[in-house]
Design an enzyme around this catalytic site. Structure first.
Site, PDB file in Angstrom:
ATOM      1  N   ASN A  16       0.790  -1.324   0.114  1.00 32.42           N
ATOM      2  CA  ASN A  16       0.070   0.068  -0.058  1.00 32.42           C
ATOM      3  C   ASN A  16       1.097   1.308  -0.069  1.00 32.42           C
ATOM      4  O   ASN A  16       1.483   1.613   1.147  1.00 32.42           O
ATOM      5  CB  ASN A  16      -0.699   0.092   1.240  1.00 32.42           C
ATOM      6  CG  ASN A  16      -1.756   1.240   1.371  1.00 32.42           C
ATOM      7  OD1 ASN A  16      -1.968   1.972   0.592  1.00 32.42           O
ATOM      8  ND2 ASN A  16      -2.456   1.208   2.486  1.00 32.42           N
ATOM      9  N   TRP A  17       1.011   1.634  -0.914  1.00 33.46           N
ATOM     10  CA  TRP A  17       1.984   3.101  -1.491  1.00 33.46           C
ATOM     11  C   TRP A  17       1.420   4.148  -0.712  1.00 33.46           C
ATOM     12  O   TRP A  17       2.214   5.377  -0.302  1.00 33.46           O
ATOM     13  CB  TRP A  17       2.462   3.280  -2.673  1.00 33.46           C
ATOM     14  CG  TRP A  17       3.012   2.098  -3.419  1.00 33.46           C
ATOM     15  CD1 TRP A  17       3.385   0.932  -2.817  1.00 33.46           C
ATOM     16  CD2 TRP A  17       3.602   2.232  -4.685  1.00 33.46           C
ATOM     17  NE1 TRP A  17       3.851   0.165  -3.702  1.00 33.46           N
ATOM     18  CE2 TRP A  17       4.345   1.149  -4.894  1.00 33.46           C
ATOM     19  CE3 TRP A  17       3.496   2.925  -5.781  1.00 33.46           C
ATOM     20  CZ2 TRP A  17       4.902   0.435  -6.078  1.00 33.46           C
ATOM     21  CZ3 TRP A  17       4.176   2.725  -6.993  1.00 33.46           C
ATOM     22  CH2 TRP A  17       4.697   1.346  -7.277  1.00 33.46           C
ATOM     23  N   LYS A  18       0.122   4.160  -0.368  1.00 32.12           N
ATOM     24  CA  LYS A  18      -0.550   5.431   0.350  1.00 32.12           C
ATOM     25  C   LYS A  18      -0.445   6.746  -0.662  1.00 32.12           C
ATOM     26  O   LYS A  18      -0.279   6.421  -1.721  1.00 32.12           O
ATOM     27  CB  LYS A  18      -0.037   5.665   1.559  1.00 32.12           C
ATOM     28  CG  LYS A  18      -0.269   4.526   2.587  1.00 32.12           C
ATOM     29  CD  LYS A  18      -0.099   4.524   3.922  1.00 32.12           C
ATOM     30  CE  LYS A  18      -0.211   3.203   4.756  1.00 32.12           C
ATOM     31  NZ  LYS A  18      -0.081   3.351   6.128  1.00 32.12           N
ATOM     32  N   HIS A 101      -9.352   1.197   4.759  1.00 31.64           N
ATOM     33  CA  HIS A 101      -8.297   1.147   5.604  1.00 31.64           C
ATOM     34  C   HIS A 101      -8.535   2.136   6.700  1.00 31.64           C
ATOM     35  O   HIS A 101      -9.380   3.270   6.644  1.00 31.64           O
ATOM     36  CB  HIS A 101      -7.183   1.807   4.441  1.00 31.64           C
ATOM     37  CG  HIS A 101      -5.706   1.772   4.971  1.00 31.64           C
ATOM     38  ND1 HIS A 101      -5.571   2.839   6.006  1.00 31.64           N
ATOM     39  CD2 HIS A 101      -4.767   1.057   5.151  1.00 31.64           C
ATOM     40  CE1 HIS A 101      -4.175   2.745   6.384  1.00 31.64           C
ATOM     41  NE2 HIS A 101      -3.799   1.541   5.699  1.00 31.64           N
ATOM     42  N   GLU A 103      -6.813   4.657   7.696  1.00 32.66           N
ATOM     43  CA  GLU A 103      -6.621   6.106   7.342  1.00 32.66           C
ATOM     44  C   GLU A 103      -7.981   6.708   6.715  1.00 32.66           C
ATOM     45  O   GLU A 103      -8.492   7.793   6.733  1.00 32.66           O
ATOM     46  CB  GLU A 103      -5.664   6.291   6.418  1.00 32.66           C
ATOM     47  CG  GLU A 103      -4.321   6.243   7.394  1.00 32.66           C
ATOM     48  CD  GLU A 103      -2.916   5.416   6.626  1.00 32.66           C
ATOM     49  OE1 GLU A 103      -3.045   5.393   5.545  1.00 32.66           O
ATOM     50  OE2 GLU A 103      -2.157   4.831   7.294  1.00 32.66           O
ATOM     51  N   GLU A 173      -5.350  -5.107  10.621  1.00 32.48           N
ATOM     52  CA  GLU A 173      -4.443  -4.046  10.676  1.00 32.48           C
ATOM     53  C   GLU A 173      -4.828  -3.347  12.222  1.00 32.48           C
ATOM     54  O   GLU A 173      -5.738  -2.308  12.013  1.00 32.48           O
ATOM     55  CB  GLU A 173      -4.497  -3.181   9.848  1.00 32.48           C
ATOM     56  CG  GLU A 173      -4.117  -3.569   8.405  1.00 32.48           C
ATOM     57  CD  GLU A 173      -3.545  -2.819   7.365  1.00 32.48           C
ATOM     58  OE1 GLU A 173      -2.569  -2.788   7.339  1.00 32.48           O
ATOM     59  OE2 GLU A 173      -3.975  -1.682   7.363  1.00 32.48           O
ATOM     60  N   GLY A 179       2.434   2.185  10.994  1.00 29.03           N
ATOM     61  CA  GLY A 179       3.329   3.332  10.461  1.00 29.03           C
ATOM     62  C   GLY A 179       3.971   3.675  12.032  1.00 29.03           C
ATOM     63  O   GLY A 179       4.692   4.677  11.961  1.00 29.03           O
ATOM     64  N   SER A 219       3.295  -1.977  10.503  1.00 32.45           N
ATOM     65  CA  SER A 219       4.541  -2.223  10.776  1.00 32.45           C
ATOM     66  C   SER A 219       5.376  -3.663  10.465  1.00 32.45           C
ATOM     67  O   SER A 219       6.276  -3.954  11.010  1.00 32.45           O
ATOM     68  CB  SER A 219       4.925  -1.737  12.186  1.00 32.45           C
ATOM     69  OG  SER A 219       4.579  -0.456  12.523  1.00 32.45           O
ATOM     70  N   GLY A 240       2.734  -1.175   4.322  1.00 31.53           N
ATOM     71  CA  GLY A 240       2.799   0.307   4.082  1.00 31.53           C
ATOM     72  C   GLY A 240       4.139   0.783   3.687  1.00 31.53           C
ATOM     73  O   GLY A 240       4.692   0.670   2.560  1.00 31.53           O
ATOM     74  N   GLY A 241       4.864   1.301   4.654  1.00 36.42           N
ATOM     75  CA  GLY A 241       6.185   1.886   4.853  1.00 36.42           C
ATOM     76  C   GLY A 241       7.273   1.028   4.069  1.00 36.42           C
ATOM     77  O   GLY A 241       7.942   1.561   3.073  1.00 36.42           O
TER      78      GLY A 241
END
Ligand code: PGA
Length: 263
Positions: A16-18, A101, A103, A173, A179, A219, A240-241
């Site tokens: 997930n590149w956000k 998600h 977010e 999640e 994150g 994470s 993610g990251g």
């Protein structure tokens, strides 16, 4: 697009590149990933760039076995919904779409009901939903994890076509792990996955629930992925990251290895 069928669930790792990597950067990064990822066929590999970069990434990964997912969509096919993208627009470009998600839920007010409408719409346009659920830290500290997950699963995953649950991916999640560098423990992930599968068993049938793939997210790194991927109820990860770096390839490789598959 056929699902993984009745056999063992195929592991799935999605990046997930956000809100990172517009078209030029996305192309360059996808070009870096595609060759090493193309060999890791025992795991489904999904790249989820921002909507504006979907087409360039799709062009880069075409024919490699790597597929593309969207990070969100609206449920209506078209109309006066400024700023939204629709399932019709994604159909044929994407295999997957991430929905609900945390977010989206936190910053854009998405509710279980809305996420459910989107998931139902995804099925109508041959898009496989990756539906995210997870508790906040306050919920966990107050002993409400099970209640929150139950509400989210029952609310977000209602009324899906029972014969196509092999196309559903649920990402567990925990919000406090996203994150933050503080991943859940393997036990937290195992407990949540067991609960999610049991709830799906009650909502549909245990046979149908056994076909749903459940990812862990929050994470995830190349260092910790094996702990999660080794769990029988966890079928991969939503990353993610670490998906913004070449480390993503290593996460896929270690997922395969942890499942005893060719890596
Ligand atoms: P993270 O994000 O890997 O950066 O924690 C996971 C996610 O939000 O899907």
């Amino acid at each position: 697009m056929s699902g993984p069928g009745f056999g063992p669930r195929k592991p799935i790792v999605a990046g997930n590149w956000k809100m990172n990597y517009g078209p030029a950067e996305a192309r360059a990064f996808a070009e870096q990933l595609v060759e090493p990822l193309s060999h890791l066929r025992s795991v489904e590999r999904v790249l989820c760039p921002p909507a504006i970069s979907i087409d360039v990434v799709r062009a880069v990964v075409g024919g490699s076995g790597v597929v593309v997912g969207a990070q969100n969509m609206f449920y209506e096919p078209r109309g006066a919904y400024t700023g939204e993208i629709s399932p019709v627009m994604l159909q044929g470009l994407c295999h997957y779409v991430i929905l609900g998600h945390s977010e989206r839920r936190t910053y854009f007010g998405e509710t279980d009901e809305l996420v459910n409408q989107k998931a139902i719409a995804a099925y109508g346009y041959e898009l496989r939903p990756i539906v995210c659920v997870g508790e906040h830290l306050e919920d966990r500290d107050a002993g409400r994890t099970e209640r929150v997950l139950t509400e989210q699963v029952r609310g977000s995953l209602a009324a899906l076509p029972i014969d196509r649950l092999s196309d559903l991916v649920v990402a567990y999640e925990p919000v406090w792990a996203i994150g933050t560098g503080r991943a859940a423990t393997a036990q937290d992930a195992a407990d949540a996955a067991a609960l999610i599968r049991a709830l799906l068993g009650e909502m549909y049938t245990s046979e149908a629930a056994a076909r749903v793939r459940i990812q862990y997210g929050g994470s995830v790194t190349a260092e910790n992925i094996a702990e999660f991927a080794a769990l029988p109820d966890i079928d991969g990860a939503l990353v993610g990251g670490a998906s913004l770096k070449p480390e993503f390839v290593e996460i896929v490789r270690r997922t395969a290895a942890a499942k005893g598959l060719p890596a």
